[in-house]
Design an enzyme around this catalytic site. Structure first.
Site, PDB file in Angstrom:
ATOM      1  N   SER A 175      22.527  27.657  58.715  1.00 20.54           N
ATOM      2  CA  SER A 175      21.078  27.888  58.701  1.00 20.54           C
ATOM      3  C   SER A 175      20.246  26.619  58.556  1.00 20.54           C
ATOM      4  CB  SER A 175      20.705  28.864  57.580  1.00 20.54           C
ATOM      5  OG  SER A 175      20.910  28.283  56.311  1.00 20.54           O
ATOM      6  N   LYS A 208      17.086  26.321  51.760  1.00 26.45           N
ATOM      7  CA  LYS A 208      16.065  26.480  52.792  1.00 26.45           C
ATOM      8  C   LYS A 208      14.982  25.405  52.608  1.00 26.45           C
ATOM      9  CE  LYS A 208      18.068  30.382  54.029  1.00 26.45           C
ATOM     10  NZ  LYS A 208      18.938  30.443  55.217  1.00 26.45           N
TER      11      LYS A 208
END
Length: 252
Positions: A52, A121
């Site tokens: 990710s 993230k």
């Protein structure tokens, strides 16, 4: 010097095994205590569990996270890469904790081995921000300011490519979120097409009973800010905040 005095002096010079063992144990206890203090308050090591955050961080990269930046009133800023606890079934088995040996688990407890079970993230929006996807060039806009993220995100491909795709549906590159609630963050992975992030949890217009707070990460869940890619050594580097967010105005 008498014979008795010589014998006594010789005995004092001989190593005492119990004394050496005691000193070793004390040093080990001190080292473990110091490692726990460092892990708890200053720096902790993690590994990257998924794709990710590509291209900057790839699977099994070892990263270092520092915590003092977010002490007191200092909180995450737009562009920071953060590690945070699962705010509510975000992992869902996709980024589960890496299996480790007994020794590795013991070292992980004191911060001497990278751990998993967390998410990594990039902060896109902070309290009060409104994020819009996307402008004519496929860029996210934050508080009305388009942000050029090409320097650090995975290139988007395809006819309808944009920097903030939802997994599917008519809103693929057409959504608005915010204002971000106080004490919360809106986060996204750099690999936008393969990241279970805030954008993947937005409520669709036709959704019934959807929790409007589902896309946000509570600041209280944030462990710290990624400041270095430590391993593999051939790719080791400092991780900073890109200047792409510098022109974003504060929320009005």
């Amino acid at each position: 010097m008498t014979r008795t005095e010589a014998d006594s002096s010789e005995a004092e010079r001989k190593p005492r095994p119990f004394k050496a063992l005691r000193e070793t144990v004390l040093l080990l206890v001190f080292a473990i205590a110091l490692a726990l203090v460092v892990k708890t308050f200053f720096v902790q090591s993690f590994y990257i569990p998924s794709e990710s955050m590509e291209p900057g961080l790839i699977v099994n990269d070892r990263i270092l996270v520092e915590k003092p930046s977010y002490w007191g009133s200092g909180g995450p800023q737009r562009g920071d890469v953060i590690v945070f606890d699962d705010p509510g079934n975000w992992l869902n088995g996709l980024e589960a904790e890496q299996p480790m040996s007994f020794l590795a688990r013991a070292l992980a407890k004191i911060g001497l081995y990278p751990t998993g079970g967390h998410l990594v993230k990039r902060v896109i929006g902070v309290a009060g921000d409104t994020i819009v996807c996307c402008d004519a060039q496929g860029r996210l806009s934050i508080n009305g300011q388009p942000v050029d993220e090409d320097a650090f995100i995975e290139p988007q491909r395809g006819r309808d490519a944009c920097d903030g795709p939802m997994p599917s549906g008519a809103q693929h590159c057409n959504w608005t979120v915010g204002p971000v609630p106080s004490g919360s963050l809106f986060v996204m992975g750099d690999n936008r097409d393969d990241s279970a992030d805030s954008s993947a949890r937005l409520c669709r217009p036709d959704a019934e009973g959807c929790d409007e707070n589902k896309p946000y990460v509570p600041i209280s869940d944030v462990v710290g800010k990624v400041f270095a890619l430590a391993w593999p050594l051939g790719r080791a580097e400092l991780v900073g905040r890109p200047d792409a967010f510098d022109d974003v105005p504060d929320a009005s």
